[in-house]
Design a protein around this motif. Structure first.
Motif, PDB file in Angstrom:
ATOM      1  N   ASP A  28     -24.417  -5.475  21.236  1.00 52.26           N
ATOM      2  CA  ASP A  28     -25.038  -4.595  20.258  1.00 52.26           C
ATOM      3  C   ASP A  28     -25.824  -5.153  19.462  1.00 52.26           C
ATOM      4  O   ASP A  28     -26.233  -5.505  18.176  1.00 52.26           O
ATOM      5  CB  ASP A  28     -23.743  -4.324  19.287  1.00 52.26           C
ATOM      6  N   ALA A  29     -27.142  -5.620  20.172  1.00 51.77           N
ATOM      7  CA  ALA A  29     -28.310  -6.184  19.723  1.00 51.77           C
ATOM      8  C   ALA A  29     -29.468  -5.600  19.273  1.00 51.77           C
ATOM      9  O   ALA A  29     -29.695  -4.178  19.717  1.00 51.77           O
ATOM     10  CB  ALA A  29     -28.672  -7.333  20.621  1.00 51.77           C
ATOM     11  N   ALA A  30     -30.411  -5.990  18.789  1.00 46.51           N
ATOM     12  CA  ALA A  30     -31.652  -5.353  18.506  1.00 46.51           C
ATOM     13  C   ALA A  30     -32.933  -6.572  18.585  1.00 46.51           C
ATOM     14  O   ALA A  30     -32.571  -7.710  18.238  1.00 46.51           O
ATOM     15  CB  ALA A  30     -31.731  -4.667  17.206  1.00 46.51           C
ATOM     16  N   VAL A  31     -34.079  -6.105  18.958  1.00 47.48           N
ATOM     17  CA  VAL A  31     -35.121  -6.967  19.014  1.00 47.48           C
ATOM     18  C   VAL A  31     -36.227  -6.311  18.186  1.00 47.48           C
ATOM     19  O   VAL A  31     -36.686  -5.164  18.349  1.00 47.48           O
ATOM     20  CB  VAL A  31     -35.352  -7.064  20.519  1.00 47.48           C
ATOM     21  N   GLU A  35     -46.993  -7.433  16.484  1.00 49.28           N
ATOM     22  CA  GLU A  35     -48.121  -8.113  17.289  1.00 49.28           C
ATOM     23  C   GLU A  35     -47.664  -8.742  18.449  1.00 49.28           C
ATOM     24  O   GLU A  35     -48.346  -9.811  18.896  1.00 49.28           O
ATOM     25  CB  GLU A  35     -49.041  -9.187  16.392  1.00 49.28           C
ATOM     26  N   GLY A  36     -47.280  -8.308  19.417  1.00 46.72           N
ATOM     27  CA  GLY A  36     -47.064  -8.477  20.654  1.00 46.72           C
ATOM     28  C   GLY A  36     -46.086  -9.466  20.888  1.00 46.72           C
ATOM     29  O   GLY A  36     -45.835  -9.948  22.154  1.00 46.72           O
ATOM     30  N   ARG A  37     -45.420  -9.791  19.966  1.00 41.17           N
ATOM     31  CA  ARG A  37     -44.497 -11.110  19.881  1.00 41.17           C
ATOM     32  C   ARG A  37     -43.018 -10.549  19.357  1.00 41.17           C
ATOM     33  O   ARG A  37     -42.720  -9.658  18.703  1.00 41.17           O
ATOM     34  CB  ARG A  37     -45.083 -12.409  19.144  1.00 41.17           C
ATOM     35  N   VAL A  38     -42.050 -11.215  19.922  1.00 43.63           N
ATOM     36  CA  VAL A  38     -40.819 -11.190  19.314  1.00 43.63           C
ATOM     37  C   VAL A  38     -40.614 -11.799  18.072  1.00 43.63           C
ATOM     38  O   VAL A  38     -40.958 -12.959  17.882  1.00 43.63           O
ATOM     39  CB  VAL A  38     -39.662 -11.805  20.312  1.00 43.63           C
ATOM     40  N   ALA A  39     -40.473 -11.080  16.955  1.00 46.28           N
ATOM     41  CA  ALA A  39     -40.407 -11.629  15.680  1.00 46.28           C
ATOM     42  C   ALA A  39     -38.964 -11.738  15.222  1.00 46.28           C
ATOM     43  O   ALA A  39     -38.677 -12.733  14.210  1.00 46.28           O
ATOM     44  CB  ALA A  39     -41.115 -10.671  14.520  1.00 46.28           C
ATOM     45  N   TRP A  40     -37.912 -11.024  15.688  1.00 45.56           N
ATOM     46  CA  TRP A  40     -36.690 -11.304  15.277  1.00 45.56           C
ATOM     47  C   TRP A  40     -35.660 -10.746  16.464  1.00 45.56           C
ATOM     48  O   TRP A  40     -36.063  -9.735  17.138  1.00 45.56           O
ATOM     49  CB  TRP A  40     -36.439 -10.439  13.834  1.00 45.56           C
ATOM     50  N   VAL A  41     -34.463 -11.430  16.387  1.00 50.06           N
ATOM     51  CA  VAL A  41     -33.418 -10.994  17.585  1.00 50.06           C
ATOM     52  C   VAL A  41     -32.267 -11.140  16.919  1.00 50.06           C
ATOM     53  O   VAL A  41     -31.753 -12.134  16.122  1.00 50.06           O
ATOM     54  CB  VAL A  41     -33.391 -11.899  18.856  1.00 50.06           C
ATOM     55  N   GLY A  42     -31.208 -10.290  16.799  1.00 53.77           N
ATOM     56  CA  GLY A  42     -29.835 -10.211  16.228  1.00 53.77           C
ATOM     57  C   GLY A  42     -28.989  -8.949  16.498  1.00 53.77           C
ATOM     58  O   GLY A  42     -29.403  -8.160  17.319  1.00 53.77           O
ATOM     59  N   ARG A 351     -40.584 -21.535  34.089  1.00 48.84           N
ATOM     60  CA  ARG A 351     -40.786 -22.905  34.338  1.00 48.84           C
ATOM     61  C   ARG A 351     -41.511 -23.164  35.295  1.00 48.84           C
ATOM     62  O   ARG A 351     -42.452 -24.406  35.403  1.00 48.84           O
ATOM     63  CB  ARG A 351     -39.211 -23.199  34.596  1.00 48.84           C
ATOM     64  N   ALA A 352     -41.736 -22.420  36.404  1.00 49.25           N
ATOM     65  CA  ALA A 352     -42.294 -22.612  37.653  1.00 49.25           C
ATOM     66  C   ALA A 352     -43.882 -22.655  37.327  1.00 49.25           C
ATOM     67  O   ALA A 352     -44.726 -22.978  37.928  1.00 49.25           O
ATOM     68  CB  ALA A 352     -41.959 -21.710  38.718  1.00 49.25           C
ATOM     69  N   LEU A 353     -44.236 -21.716  36.195  1.00 49.13           N
ATOM     70  CA  LEU A 353     -45.648 -21.786  35.863  1.00 49.13           C
ATOM     71  C   LEU A 353     -45.972 -22.524  34.558  1.00 49.13           C
ATOM     72  O   LEU A 353     -46.855 -22.290  33.967  1.00 49.13           O
ATOM     73  CB  LEU A 353     -45.973 -20.380  35.537  1.00 49.13           C
ATOM     74  N   ARG A 354     -44.898 -23.299  34.230  1.00 46.79           N
ATOM     75  CA  ARG A 354     -45.038 -24.189  32.937  1.00 46.79           C
ATOM     76  C   ARG A 354     -45.204 -23.421  31.812  1.00 46.79           C
ATOM     77  O   ARG A 354     -46.301 -23.729  31.068  1.00 46.79           O
ATOM     78  CB  ARG A 354     -45.913 -25.404  33.221  1.00 46.79           C
ATOM     79  N   ARG A 355     -44.664 -22.395  31.557  1.00 47.13           N
ATOM     80  CA  ARG A 355     -44.863 -21.631  30.399  1.00 47.13           C
ATOM     81  C   ARG A 355     -43.583 -21.489  29.615  1.00 47.13           C
ATOM     82  O   ARG A 355     -42.483 -21.376  29.921  1.00 47.13           O
ATOM     83  CB  ARG A 355     -45.478 -20.234  30.707  1.00 47.13           C
ATOM     84  N   ASP A 356     -43.773 -21.410  28.421  1.00 47.40           N
ATOM     85  CA  ASP A 356     -42.405 -21.330  27.539  1.00 47.40           C
ATOM     86  C   ASP A 356     -42.769 -19.939  26.580  1.00 47.40           C
ATOM     87  O   ASP A 356     -41.600 -19.799  25.753  1.00 47.40           O
ATOM     88  CB  ASP A 356     -42.144 -22.320  26.542  1.00 47.40           C
ATOM     89  N   ASP A 357     -43.566 -19.005  26.594  1.00 47.56           N
ATOM     90  CA  ASP A 357     -43.830 -17.853  26.073  1.00 47.56           C
ATOM     91  C   ASP A 357     -43.382 -16.797  26.725  1.00 47.56           C
ATOM     92  O   ASP A 357     -43.523 -15.652  26.234  1.00 47.56           O
ATOM     93  CB  ASP A 357     -45.206 -17.973  25.649  1.00 47.56           C
ATOM     94  N   ILE A 358     -43.011 -16.668  27.905  1.00 44.19           N
ATOM     95  CA  ILE A 358     -42.378 -15.640  28.817  1.00 44.19           C
ATOM     96  C   ILE A 358     -40.863 -16.079  29.341  1.00 44.19           C
ATOM     97  O   ILE A 358     -40.602 -17.350  29.409  1.00 44.19           O
ATOM     98  CB  ILE A 358     -43.537 -15.308  29.811  1.00 44.19           C
ATOM     99  N   GLY A 359     -40.581 -15.055  29.726  1.00 40.36           N
ATOM    100  CA  GLY A 359     -38.964 -15.200  30.364  1.00 40.36           C
ATOM    101  C   GLY A 359     -37.852 -15.582  29.646  1.00 40.36           C
ATOM    102  O   GLY A 359     -36.828 -15.692  29.927  1.00 40.36           O
ATOM    103  N   VAL A 360     -38.266 -15.169  28.374  1.00 41.07           N
ATOM    104  CA  VAL A 360     -36.994 -15.496  27.369  1.00 41.07           C
ATOM    105  C   VAL A 360     -37.587 -14.430  26.317  1.00 41.07           C
ATOM    106  O   VAL A 360     -38.665 -13.865  25.956  1.00 41.07           O
ATOM    107  CB  VAL A 360     -37.239 -16.861  26.498  1.00 41.07           C
ATOM    108  N   LEU A 361     -36.291 -13.890  25.416  1.00 44.38           N
ATOM    109  CA  LEU A 361     -36.531 -13.058  24.637  1.00 44.38           C
ATOM    110  C   LEU A 361     -36.087 -13.814  22.928  1.00 44.38           C
ATOM    111  O   LEU A 361     -34.892 -13.697  22.487  1.00 44.38           O
ATOM    112  CB  LEU A 361     -35.881 -11.773  24.518  1.00 44.38           C
ATOM    113  N   THR A 362     -36.617 -14.626  22.630  1.00 49.96           N
ATOM    114  CA  THR A 362     -36.424 -15.413  21.514  1.00 49.96           C
ATOM    115  C   THR A 362     -37.820 -15.196  20.464  1.00 49.96           C
ATOM    116  O   THR A 362     -38.704 -14.904  20.890  1.00 49.96           O
ATOM    117  CB  THR A 362     -36.194 -16.663  21.633  1.00 49.96           C
TER     118      THR A 362
END
Length: 399
Positions: A28-31, A35-42, A351-362
């Motif tokens: 029961d969440a929202a995102v 500006e193209g970024r995740v600002a809040w999750v809850g 991780r395989a591309l050594r990136r931490d800005d993708i693959g997550v929704l935080t």
């Protein structure tokens, strides 16, 4: 004032962040996207106001797929070769030269149209980040133009001049390695982020592979390795030795290979952080298309190795752009749980591309989201072949 978008009434949200293991799932969440970024999750009940709201009606949402291994710059196809394999002919990698001939003969616009078609096809199926390799030109000019075209579609471009030794150098492999390390690298490096080599029988031996990768490192390119696809070999351990971001295929692994991959995480935790570990990227589409044994993902996971999934999209050995298909194969054929496969196709690819800005929704991550026409990520494996991607949001923009 920036425009904001609230993706609301999410029944199951895969964040790949802190939360309910193993996928950081929220109910029961929202995102909130700004500006193209995740600002809040809850929780939807406590969601902040936004300029626009997208009600997904209880659907599952997950990060966009991260496809960290693809060969999209090519011409022609090899459907006849596929049919021959289905009739029992073994895969040797020799068909690569067929694509090389067609690619060299193609115009820039023809190559660009193929990349655009396949990149769009992948995006519609939920892939928001895609690495693209060269490797079907194998001349100085053709490798450079392949990478220039690839760079129009992704920032993760990989120089694969060492795909195979082209026909004109068949009797002079040392001369070709010199070309790959010299003029070809000089022309390719300005358009590439990574260097890769096909370290395999019939392609490049360990000494040639080490020399090529070291030359790439010397000009600032990160290392990736095609390794242990056609049989046991030195590619995996070479990749770990050189600090490769990823060793890809990993179909035939010795205990030593698995130990090396597992120890790369331990070593990196003491030095550069967990993202410097060498990821094992598995490409089940290739095994499907070549009738080869599937990699034993369970063995890697139980040893603590970081695993990614990718399509290996190419005209010869894996002509698929569907990460969902690869997730289903990984669960059915490779011993992965649905949660492990989804993580590997999203955060694992990052991780395989050594990136931490993708693959997550935080908060702070790039706002790449996939809305499923299903209540749970489980349906990606549960309903194979069904078009479950209802909507894709990339960089905060609905596609």
């Amino acid at each position: 004032m920036s425009d904001s978008l609230l993706v609301d009434t999410i029944g199951e949200l895969v964040t790949n962040g802190p939360g309910t293991r193993p996928l950081g799932i929220l109910r029961d969440a929202a995102v909130l996207i700004e500006e193209g970024r995740v600002a809040w999750v809850g929780s939807s009940a406590t969601a902040p106001a936004a300029d626009r709201r997208l009600d997904v009606g209880g659907a599952a949402v997950l990060p966009g797929f991260v496809d960290s291994h693809a060969h999209l710059v090519f011409a022609g196809d090899r459907a006849d070769e596929f049919a021959a394999r289905m009739a029992g002919q073994p895969y040797t990698g020799g068909g690569i030269r067929t694509t090389v001939r067609a690619t060299r003969a193609a115009t820039d616009d023809e190559l660009r149209a193929t990349v655009r078609r396949l990149r769009g096809e992948a995006l519609r199926q939920g892939t928001t980040t895609m690495e693209i390799k060269s490797g079907y030109g194998l001349t100085v000019a053709d490798e450079a133009r392949s990478l220039r075209i690839a760079a129009e579609f992704t920032e993760d471009t990989t120089y694969l001049g060492a795909h195979v030794v082209p026909a004109e150098y068949a009797d002079r492999p040392d001369d070709y390695v010199g070309l790959v390390c010299g003029p070809m690298l000089a022309a390719a490096a300005p358009h590439a982020k990574w260097i890769d080599v096909f370290c395999e029988r019939g392609a490049f031996d360990v000494d040639h592979a080490r020399a090529i990768l070291a030359c790439g490192q010397a000009v600032g390119l990160g290392v990736r390795v095609h390794a242990n696809q056609l049989g046991p070999g030195p590619g995996v351990q070479l990749g770990v030795e050189l600090g490769a971001a990823s060793v890809d295929h990993c179909t035939y692994l010795s205990d030593g290979d698995v130990d090396a991959l597992a120890s790369s995480l331990v070593d990196s935790m003491c030095h550069e952080g967990p993202h410097s570990t060498t990821v094992a990227t598995l490409l089940p589409g290739a095994e499907f298309s070549t009738r080869s044994p599937y990699p034993h993902a369970r063995r890697l996971l139980d040893a603590g190795v970081t695993v990614a999934l990718a399509t290996d999209c190419n005209p010869g050995s894996s002509y698929t752009s569907s990460m969902a298909f690869c997730v289903a194969l990984a669960v059915r054929e490779m011993g992965m749980t649905p949660a492990e496969a989804v993580w590997a196709a999203t955060a694992g690819g990052a991780r395989a591309l050594r990136r931490d800005d993708i693959g997550v929704l935080t908060p702070g991550a790039r706002a790449d989201l996939v809305v499923l026409d299903a209540p749970s990520y489980l349906h990606l494996a549960y309903r194979p072949g069904v078009p479950l991607i209802r909507q894709v949001i990339r960089n905060g923009v609905p596609q």
